[in-house]
Design a protein around this motif. Sequence first.
Motif, PDB file in Angstrom:
ATOM      1  N   ALA A  99      11.432  10.933 -17.513  1.00 22.45           N
ATOM      2  CA  ALA A  99      11.076  11.846 -16.472  1.00 22.45           C
ATOM      3  C   ALA A  99      11.037  13.461 -16.885  1.00 22.45           C
ATOM      4  N   ILE A 100      11.740  13.744 -17.800  1.00 22.37           N
ATOM      5  CA  ILE A 100      11.421  15.233 -18.339  1.00 22.37           C
ATOM      6  C   ILE A 100      10.073  15.646 -18.999  1.00 22.37           C
ATOM      7  N   ARG A 124       0.668  -1.154   0.109  1.00 28.71           N
ATOM      8  CA  ARG A 124      -0.180   0.126   0.087  1.00 28.71           C
ATOM      9  C   ARG A 124       0.957   1.198  -0.057  1.00 28.71           C
ATOM     10  N   ARG A 125       2.203   1.196  -0.059  1.00 33.11           N
ATOM     11  CA  ARG A 125       3.148   2.455  -0.035  1.00 33.11           C
ATOM     12  C   ARG A 125       2.780   3.195  -1.027  1.00 33.11           C
ATOM     13  N   SER A 126       2.808   4.476  -1.294  1.00 33.51           N
ATOM     14  CA  SER A 126       2.540   5.509  -2.106  1.00 33.51           C
ATOM     15  C   SER A 126       4.107   5.432  -3.050  1.00 33.51           C
ATOM     16  N   PRO A 127       3.999   5.879  -4.353  1.00 27.64           N
ATOM     17  CA  PRO A 127       4.797   6.058  -5.252  1.00 27.64           C
ATOM     18  C   PRO A 127       6.074   7.066  -4.407  1.00 27.64           C
ATOM     19  N   LEU A 132       6.578   2.798 -10.086  1.00 29.85           N
ATOM     20  CA  LEU A 132       6.214   2.909 -11.429  1.00 29.85           C
ATOM     21  C   LEU A 132       5.073   2.259 -11.661  1.00 29.85           C
ATOM     22  N   THR A 133       5.049   0.959 -10.985  1.00 26.68           N
ATOM     23  CA  THR A 133       3.741   0.109 -11.156  1.00 26.68           C
ATOM     24  C   THR A 133       2.721   0.883 -10.585  1.00 26.68           C
ATOM     25  N   HIS A 150       5.508   8.575 -12.663  1.00 26.50           N
ATOM     26  CA  HIS A 150       5.971   9.132 -11.402  1.00 26.50           C
ATOM     27  C   HIS A 150       7.530   9.684 -11.878  1.00 26.50           C
ATOM     28  N   ALA A 151       7.630  10.931 -12.134  1.00 30.66           N
ATOM     29  CA  ALA A 151       8.904  11.371 -12.655  1.00 30.66           C
ATOM     30  C   ALA A 151      10.202  11.334 -11.818  1.00 30.66           C
TER      31      ALA A 151
END
Length: 484
Positions: A80-81, A17-20, A47-48, A53-54
């Motif tokens: 990411a950019i 359940r941890r956030s990105p 990223l899953t 998520h940059a």
Amino acid sequence: MGRLQPRFKSLEQSRTRRSPADLHAAAVRHFLSKRYGAAEDRCRQALTRDPKHADSLHLLGLVHWQTNSPDLAVDLIASAIRCNPNNHEYFLNLGELLREQNKLDEARKSFDIAIKLAPDRAAPWIKLGNLLRIQRRYDEVLLTYEHAFTLDPNNAEASALSGGVLLELGRYEEALAKCDLSLAISPDQVEALCVKGDCLHNLGRNAEAAASYRRASELEPGRVSAWRLLGKVLEQLGDRDGAILALRRARELDPSDAFGASVELMRLGADEVSEMPAAYVRRLFDQYADTFDTALLERLGYRGPQVLLEAVRSACLAHRKPAHFRHAIDLGCGTGLAAAAFAEMVDRFTGIDLSPAMIEKARATGLYAQLKVTDMLEGLRSTPDSSVEFVLSADAMVYVADLFPVLKEASRVLAAGGLLAFTLERHDGDGFTMGEGRRYAHSASYVRASIEAAGLVVLQLEQQPIRTERGVPVPSLGIVAEKS
């Protein structure tokens, strides 16, 4: 053990359940501890949950940069950019990656965007200065570093880098002032201490230079260059024993001996004369490649190719041999000066040199049908028997102590009647020795005996200077031999 099972499940469930952002934070901790596998795992988990998520894309790119996958790293940071085009650090790291890949124009664009996004930060200006330094745009480099220092007067790196550039330009007093300013901000910078030592040494202040190098070696005991430089100035201060100890330490730290401590030990008579380390010769000429021709021709009065050209023409005339060769090998070809001198005599040249940078310079001449990055002996060993008519080596065998193995292989690859022409530095004793110029000098009697032992016949052996050193002609030999 049974009681722990529910707690274990709870931990697993909480992890899923941890956030990105949490996973990225964990990835950063792993990355900073150089646990790149764990960092990659956390980034991919983030990223899953959020493919855009940059920060995780960027960090995953840095992981692949550290694990030698630069192309993938570029793709990830570019992704990411695209997700967040307003983060200047992304552009900084992308620029660094592109610079390492020698994509300098693309790197410049990335640094320019980083500066536009964060014009008041020193780091983007420093990165741009580093790029300009590669391009030798020194006036711009100094202005860029100076601007970075103006933005951040506590930035010791900007001042130290200015010192390094001024050292390269021979502006030693100015460079020293920059180093002192940098060290006043941050006294334990090893790079700044070494640059300061170089400045002091060039200004003739060797005792102070020794103190600077010694401090650098105390702060970073594994820094080979600091020990090597310390040995150099200690010798000049008359402390031969101290110099030998420092040089031995440099060699212990780097058995490949890229800084040539063993060459100095041989020159000092502390070690028996033996072959130079290949890593040292390669590094020496990689560094020398850009200024090689200018240094030899304009400052040292180098005329090795001309001496050999005249000697070969004379030998061919005296022995009624045609002065034309279908296939020739240029041993230690360097930038191609010898091939240029013999271009009208030779249909096809193969160049052999240990230095990749020299090979690239030779390639640019268009004089060579084939070029090999390897040492002379290995290059000859990969050549078929009796396959060439001419082997040429201008001012390259001065980096070979025992000539016989190279001469024997040259004899093997030469067709009957083929010629070998090379230059050497000469000394009047027996055998060979390490000269003050850090090149080998060979006696004429040793050279003649080695040629004959290799199955060749001496056609010409003349004493002729082919260069000067400190304004004094260096005693040299020009040799032409034939495979009978």
